[in-house]
Design a protein around this motif. Structure first.
Motif, PDB file in Angstrom:
ATOM      1  N   PRO A   1     -15.432   2.402  -4.521  1.00 24.60           N
ATOM      2  CA  PRO A   1     -15.534   3.867  -4.518  1.00 24.60           C
ATOM      3  C   PRO A   1     -14.160   4.521  -4.417  1.00 24.60           C
ATOM      4  CG  PRO A   1     -16.097   2.981  -2.367  1.00 24.60           C
ATOM      5  CD  PRO A   1     -15.946   1.798  -3.284  1.00 24.60           C
ATOM      6  N   ALA A   2     -14.061   5.782  -4.846  1.00 23.00           N
ATOM      7  CA  ALA A   2     -12.779   6.474  -4.881  1.00 23.00           C
ATOM      8  C   ALA A   2     -12.134   6.488  -3.498  1.00 23.00           C
ATOM      9  CB  ALA A   2     -12.973   7.901  -5.378  1.00 23.00           C
ATOM     10  N   PRO A   3     -10.889   6.025  -3.389  1.00 20.18           N
ATOM     11  CA  PRO A   3     -10.212   6.054  -2.082  1.00 20.18           C
ATOM     12  C   PRO A   3      -9.966   7.495  -1.644  1.00 20.18           C
ATOM     13  CG  PRO A   3      -8.659   5.509  -3.821  1.00 20.18           C
ATOM     14  CD  PRO A   3     -10.010   5.522  -4.462  1.00 20.18           C
ATOM     15  N   ARG A   4     -10.014   7.724  -0.349  1.00 16.57           N
ATOM     16  CA  ARG A   4      -9.844   9.077   0.181  1.00 16.57           C
ATOM     17  C   ARG A   4      -8.365   9.427   0.301  1.00 16.57           C
ATOM     18  NH1 ARG A   4     -13.513  10.349  -2.031  1.00 16.57           N
ATOM     19  NH2 ARG A   4     -13.170  12.451  -1.159  1.00 16.57           N
ATOM     20  N   PRO A   5      -8.016  10.708   0.130  1.00 14.29           N
ATOM     21  CA  PRO A   5      -6.622  11.130   0.264  1.00 14.29           C
ATOM     22  C   PRO A   5      -6.041  10.736   1.618  1.00 14.29           C
ATOM     23  CG  PRO A   5      -7.942  12.891  -0.700  1.00 14.29           C
ATOM     24  CD  PRO A   5      -8.905  11.820  -0.268  1.00 14.29           C
ATOM     25  N   GLY A   6      -4.831  10.230   1.593  1.00 14.35           N
ATOM     26  CA  GLY A   6      -4.145   9.844   2.813  1.00 14.35           C
ATOM     27  C   GLY A   6      -4.377   8.418   3.250  1.00 14.35           C
ATOM     28  N   THR A   7      -5.404   7.769   2.695  1.00 14.80           N
ATOM     29  CA  THR A   7      -5.643   6.374   3.048  1.00 14.80           C
ATOM     30  C   THR A   7      -4.681   5.462   2.291  1.00 14.80           C
ATOM     31  OG1 THR A   7      -7.342   6.140   1.325  1.00 14.80           O
ATOM     32  CG2 THR A   7      -8.069   6.804   3.536  1.00 14.80           C
ATOM     33  N   LEU A   8      -4.549   4.233   2.774  1.00 11.89           N
ATOM     34  CA  LEU A   8      -3.620   3.287   2.167  1.00 11.89           C
ATOM     35  C   LEU A   8      -4.318   2.545   1.034  1.00 11.89           C
ATOM     36  CD1 LEU A   8      -0.690   2.842   3.058  1.00 11.89           C
ATOM     37  CD2 LEU A   8      -1.429   0.735   4.167  1.00 11.89           C
ATOM     38  N   PHE A   9      -3.663   2.479  -0.120  1.00  8.71           N
ATOM     39  CA  PHE A   9      -4.255   1.843  -1.298  1.00  8.71           C
ATOM     40  C   PHE A   9      -3.310   0.793  -1.833  1.00  8.71           C
ATOM     41  CE2 PHE A   9      -5.355   1.462  -5.792  1.00  8.71           C
ATOM     42  CZ  PHE A   9      -6.735   1.343  -5.726  1.00  8.71           C
TER      43      PHE A   9
ATOM     44  N   GLY B   1       0.796  -1.215   0.000  1.00  9.25           N
ATOM     45  CA  GLY B   1       0.000   0.000   0.000  1.00  9.25           C
ATOM     46  C   GLY B   1       0.828   1.263   0.000  1.00  9.25           C
ATOM     47  N   TYR B   2       0.204   2.340  -0.421  1.00  9.60           N
ATOM     48  CA  TYR B   2       0.820   3.656  -0.461  1.00  9.60           C
ATOM     49  C   TYR B   2      -0.266   4.688  -0.160  1.00  9.60           C
ATOM     50  CZ  TYR B   2      -1.326   3.635  -5.113  1.00  9.60           C
ATOM     51  OH  TYR B   2      -2.216   3.537  -6.141  1.00  9.60           O
ATOM     52  N   PRO B   3       0.097   5.869   0.368  1.00  5.41           N
ATOM     53  CA  PRO B   3      -0.913   6.871   0.687  1.00  5.41           C
ATOM     54  C   PRO B   3      -1.466   7.541  -0.571  1.00  5.41           C
ATOM     55  CG  PRO B   3       1.267   7.705   1.175  1.00  5.41           C
ATOM     56  CD  PRO B   3       1.450   6.269   0.807  1.00  5.41           C
ATOM     57  N   VAL B   4      -2.766   7.594  -0.664  1.00  7.43           N
ATOM     58  CA  VAL B   4      -3.442   8.195  -1.818  1.00  7.43           C
ATOM     59  C   VAL B   4      -3.235   9.700  -1.792  1.00  7.43           C
ATOM     60  CG1 VAL B   4      -5.703   8.623  -2.872  1.00  7.43           C
ATOM     61  CG2 VAL B   4      -5.145   6.350  -1.946  1.00  7.43           C
ATOM     62  N   ILE B   5      -2.872  10.276  -2.951  1.00  9.51           N
ATOM     63  CA  ILE B   5      -2.748  11.727  -3.051  1.00  9.51           C
ATOM     64  C   ILE B   5      -4.065  12.311  -3.577  1.00  9.51           C
ATOM     65  CG2 ILE B   5      -0.256  11.650  -3.357  1.00  9.51           C
ATOM     66  CD1 ILE B   5      -0.662  12.060  -6.329  1.00  9.51           C
ATOM     67  N   PRO B   6      -4.363  13.582  -3.276  1.00  9.10           N
ATOM     68  CA  PRO B   6      -5.654  14.168  -3.655  1.00  9.10           C
ATOM     69  C   PRO B   6      -5.945  14.097  -5.144  1.00  9.10           C
ATOM     70  CG  PRO B   6      -4.564  15.568  -2.034  1.00  9.10           C
ATOM     71  CD  PRO B   6      -3.567  14.513  -2.408  1.00  9.10           C
ATOM     72  N   GLY B   7      -4.917  14.237  -5.992  1.00  9.05           N
ATOM     73  CA  GLY B   7      -5.159  14.190  -7.427  1.00  9.05           C
ATOM     74  C   GLY B   7      -5.711  12.861  -7.899  1.00  9.05           C
ATOM     75  N   MET B   8      -5.290  11.780  -7.255  1.00 10.73           N
ATOM     76  CA  MET B   8      -5.801  10.458  -7.607  1.00 10.73           C
ATOM     77  C   MET B   8      -7.291  10.366  -7.283  1.00 10.73           C
ATOM     78  SD  MET B   8      -4.427   6.798  -6.177  1.00 10.73           S
ATOM     79  CE  MET B   8      -5.419   5.297  -6.282  1.00 10.73           C
ATOM     80  N   THR B   9      -7.672  10.831  -6.105  1.00  9.21           N
ATOM     81  CA  THR B   9      -9.079  10.802  -5.713  1.00  9.21           C
ATOM     82  C   THR B   9      -9.925  11.646  -6.661  1.00  9.21           C
ATOM     83  OG1 THR B   9      -8.467  10.512  -3.399  1.00  9.21           O
ATOM     84  CG2 THR B   9     -10.706  11.278  -3.839  1.00  9.21           C
TER      85      THR B   9
END
Length: 273
Positions: free
Chosen positions: A148-156, A118-126
């Motif tokens: 659903p779109a993962p939220r920024p900062g969550t692990l993906f 996993g890696y932290p989601v950045i806002p642009g991805m969301t």
């Protein structure tokens, strides 16, 4: 990722390849393993600028007549009908084989780690996933992974991509660094990855086939160059957008650009302008 490779003793090309593979995991809204790759490089060993063409060709079946048979006057902007041979993977590995020093495991290690763990989601991805949700819902595999779109900062995580890279490493086998890289290229373009692309395209109305992947490989070629006020500007050939910039420089070559005034719209000027 790139700095870690340099600290390990890799050269700039090793670092670029490892970074490229990692970006294709952690920035899926900007690029991915199915993308293309233009590289303009300087090899200190060869002493010349070079270009890696990682732009795959269109499928052999993607003819004007075929698109018109399917009711299209233009090539669709998304979907299987717009698909060309994915060139990035072969481009990165060609760069690694001919200009790098490290092995497959070294440059894929962090990409696999981020995809698995996993890696932290950045806002642009969301934001991109939310904006394209209707399109993603039409692709079951993409919908399952990204919605659903993962939220920024969550692990993906992207376990399927990690498993793909791990299998490529396994099929690369043992032997010299160069032979393992070439077998990895074969696994993608003439092995299990190509077979799956062929199968998926066939059952979903696509035009790309395994033979298209098998018949293409990335190349190293001279750049297109233009001399501009003492600088040699190097770009890709017409398979990329490179010549456009050189044409623009040619248009400007006869002008004293530095003497031109910087004009601002009247409503943006300061009172004493």
């Amino acid at each position: 990722t790139g700095m870690a490779i340099l600290k390990r003793g890799g050269n700039a090309f090793d670092a670029a390849v490892a970074t490229g593979f990692t970006l294709r995991v952690v920035e899926p809204h900007l690029n991915g393993p199915g993308g293309d790759l233009p590289v303009v490089l300087w090899s200190a060993e060869r002493g010349e600028p070079l270009v890696v063409c990682g732009q795959g060709t269109a499928p052999a079946a993607a003819t004007i007549e075929r698109f018109r048979e399917l009711g299209h006057e233009l090539v669709p902007g998304t979907g299987l009908l717009a698909t060309c041979v994915p060139g990035a993977f072969d481009g990165w590995l060609l760069l690694l084989r001919d200009f790098g020093t490290l092995g497959l495991e070294d440059v894929l290690e962090q990409a696999i780690g981020y995809a698995e763990n996993g890696y932290p989601v950045i806002p642009g991805m969301t934001a991109t996933i939310e904006r394209t949700e209707p399109l993603l819902r039409s692709w079951p595999g993409s919908a399952e992974l990204y919605l659903p779109a993962p939220r920024p900062g969550t692990l993906f995580r992207n376990p399927a991509l990690a498993a793909t890279y791990r299998r490529i490493l396994e099929e690369a086998g043992t032997g010299s660094r160069e032979s393992r890289i070439d077998r990895a290229r074969d696994a993608f373009y003439r092995g299990f990855v190509a077979d799956e692309i062929d199968r998926f395209s066939g059952v979903n109305g696509g035009l790309i086939a395994g033979v298209d992947l098998a018949g293409w490989e990335a190349t190293v070629e001279p750049p297109i160059v233009f001399e501009y006020h003492g600088y040699t500007v190097c770009k890709t050939g017409p398979w990329g957008q490179g010549p456009v910039l050189l044409q623009q420089l040619a248009l400007l070559a006869g002008l004293d650009v530095g003497s031109l005034a910087v004009e601002q719209p009247a409503d943006e000027r300061a009172p004493d302008d």
